[in-house]
Scaffold this active site. Sequence first.
Site, PDB file in Angstrom:
ATOM      1  N   LYS A  11       0.818  -1.216   0.000  1.00 31.20           N
ATOM      2  CA  LYS A  11       0.000   0.000   0.000  1.00 31.20           C
ATOM      3  C   LYS A  11       0.850   1.262   0.000  1.00 31.20           C
ATOM      4  CE  LYS A  11      -4.195  -2.095   1.674  1.00 31.20           C
ATOM      5  NZ  LYS A  11      -3.701  -3.506   1.637  1.00 31.20           N
TER       6      LYS A  11
HETATM    7  C1  LIG Z   1      -4.232  -4.497   0.726  1.00 28.67           C
HETATM    8  C2  LIG Z   1      -3.429  -5.749   0.544  1.00 28.67           C
HETATM    9  C3  LIG Z   1      -3.777  -6.713  -0.428  1.00 28.67           C
HETATM   10  C4  LIG Z   1      -5.010  -6.595  -1.307  1.00 28.67           C
HETATM   11  O1  LIG Z   1      -4.930  -5.580  -2.265  1.00 28.67           O
HETATM   12  P1  LIG Z   1      -6.280  -5.018  -2.951  1.00 28.67           P
HETATM   13  O2  LIG Z   1      -5.849  -3.885  -3.787  1.00 28.67           O
HETATM   14  O3  LIG Z   1      -7.150  -4.589  -1.800  1.00 28.67           O
HETATM   15  O4  LIG Z   1      -6.867  -6.137  -3.731  1.00 28.67           O
HETATM   16  C5  LIG Z   1      -2.964  -7.840  -0.561  1.00 28.67           C
HETATM   17  N1  LIG Z   1      -1.885  -8.015   0.223  1.00 28.67           N
HETATM   18  C6  LIG Z   1      -1.521  -7.120   1.162  1.00 28.67           C
HETATM   19  C7  LIG Z   1      -0.338  -7.399   2.017  1.00 28.67           C
HETATM   20  C8  LIG Z   1      -2.269  -5.950   1.348  1.00 28.67           C
HETATM   21  O5  LIG Z   1      -1.896  -5.069   2.299  1.00 28.67           O
END
Ligand SMILES: *Cc1c(COP(=O)(O)O)cnc(C)c1O
Length: 479
Positions: A106
Site C-alpha cells: 500500500k
Molecule cells: C491491501 C493488501 C492486499 C489486497 O490488495 P487489494 O488492492 O485490496 O486487492 C494484498 N496483500 C496485502 C499485504 C495488502 O496489504
Amino acid sequence: MRYHSTRGTDESITGSQAVLRGLAPDGGLYVPDTLPQLDVITCLEGSTMDMATRIIGSLLPDIQNMEALVRAAYTGKFTSSELTPTQAAGPFTVLELFHGPTSAFKDVALCMLPRLLTAARQQQGMEGDITILTATSGDTGKAALEGFRDVPGVKICVFYPQGGVSAVQRAQMVTQEGGNVAVCAVEGNFDDAQTGVKQLFASGVPGKQLSTANSINIGRLAPQVTYYFKAYKDLLQAGTVKMGDPVNFCVPTGNFGDILAGWLAKQMGLPVGRLICASNANNVLTDFLTTGTYDRRRPLHKTISPSMDILVSSNLERLLYFLSGDTGLVANLMGQLNTQGAYTVPEALLSTIQKEFWAGFCGDEQARQTIGKVYSQYGYLCDTHTATAWAVAEDYVNQANDNTPMVVLSTASPYKFPAAVLSALEPVKGTDEFAMMARLYEKTGVPIPKNLVGLQQKPERHTGCIAKEQMLDFVANIS
Ligand SMILES: *Cc1c(COP(=O)(O)O)cnc(C)c1O
C-alpha cells in the site's frame, strides 16, 4: 480527460476533482470517460519514477508538475531505487511491492496520494488544512501515516481497534513520528472503529475539513499501474519476453484495486495475457469469476493473510463498468448487493470477464505449505499473501496448461507476518512476534527491513485508548 461515476453520467468532472472527492455523490466510483493509450516502448524508458510520471500523468492530466510530485512522493522512501524490483524464483518472477516505508504494497499508492491530493487542492483554490481520517485493521493505517507524515497542509488521524491488530502492527503505529500525525486505539473491534469514522464523516467535525485515504480513490489506483509496466520492462531486459509478447500476472486480491490496476495497464497498451485473481478462504471473488454470482452472504474467515479478509471488493465495480459500459446496470447490481447481499451479472458480461481473468483460492494450510516449499526448493522467502498468489498461479498453470511467463505479485515483507511465516518453516515457540522475527532472520538470513528493526525499542508516542463516543472530541482537538 473527464471523469464520471460508475453509476451515472450526469456529472462530468476533472481528474483532480475526482481525487478530491474520492467517492461520487451517487455512491459510485469515479472512472475516466476513456482510458489513455500509451506507446509502450516510450513509456518504458528511463527510471521507475520517469515511468510513474508518464503513467499517472496520463490518467490525471489536469494535475500539473507531475514529475515533481512523483519525486517528492518516492525519493528516499523506498529501499530500492527501482521502487518495485523483480526477482526470478523457480518457475515464476516475483514482483516485490514491499520495499516502501512500511514494508507493505500500500506504500506505493499511499506515498503518492498525499501529493496528488495537495496538488489538486491548490489547483482548485481550496484553502486551510485538511484532516485525513482512517480506521484500520492493520496495514493501511501505518502506510497512510507514513505517506501523509509531514506533508504540508494535511493532518492524518488513524484509529485502530484495541487488541485487534498484531503486536508488530501496533508497534508500527504507536511509534509513528511526524508533526502532523495522530493515532489512537478505540475500544471494540474493527467494525466499531470504522463505524465511528463513518459517523464522523456524516456529522462533520467542527473546524475540520475531512478527507479519506480510502482505496476507492482514483488517486490511489493510478500509481499502482506503474509497477505492471516496470515488471514488463524487467522481463524484457532479462530476455524472458520480446516486446509485444504477453505476460500473465497473479495478484493476491482483497479490495480488487491491485489487480484492477493490472487490467488498466493492459487497456493502456501493456501486453498482458491473463490476470489471475488469488483469494484466501474468503473466496467471494473466486465464486464470482467462475459463476457470475457475487454473494457476500457468508461468514468472514480470519486467516493468516488478513489483508485479504474481505467480503465486498469495492473496486470490482469499476471493472463491471468498464466491461459493460452501462452505468444503469452497475447502479442496479450495486443496489442489489446493498439490499440483498448478492447479484448476478448477465451471461455476456461474465464471458467477457472470463476472457481476461481467472480465479482461484488457497486456504491457510496450503499457504503455509507453499511458503515452506518455495523456500526449500527455490530459496525464496515469501509472506502469506504472496504464498496465496503463488499457490493459485501454480493451479492456473496446471489447469489451463498456459506457459506464458507468469509474474506473481508480492504484497508484503515476510517479516510483517513473522508468526505465520516462521510456523511454515519450523515449529514455533511462544507468542513474542519480535522474537519470531529474530528467529526467522537467524534461520533464513533474509534481511529484516530497516523500518521493522528496532521497532520494539522505539519510544511509544501514541498510547491513548478511547471509547467510540470520544472519537469526535479526539479529532476536534487535533492541533
Ligand atoms: C491491501 C493488501 C492486499 C489486497 O490488495 P487489494 O488492492 O485490496 O486487492 C494484498 N496483500 C496485502 C499485504 C495488502 O496489504
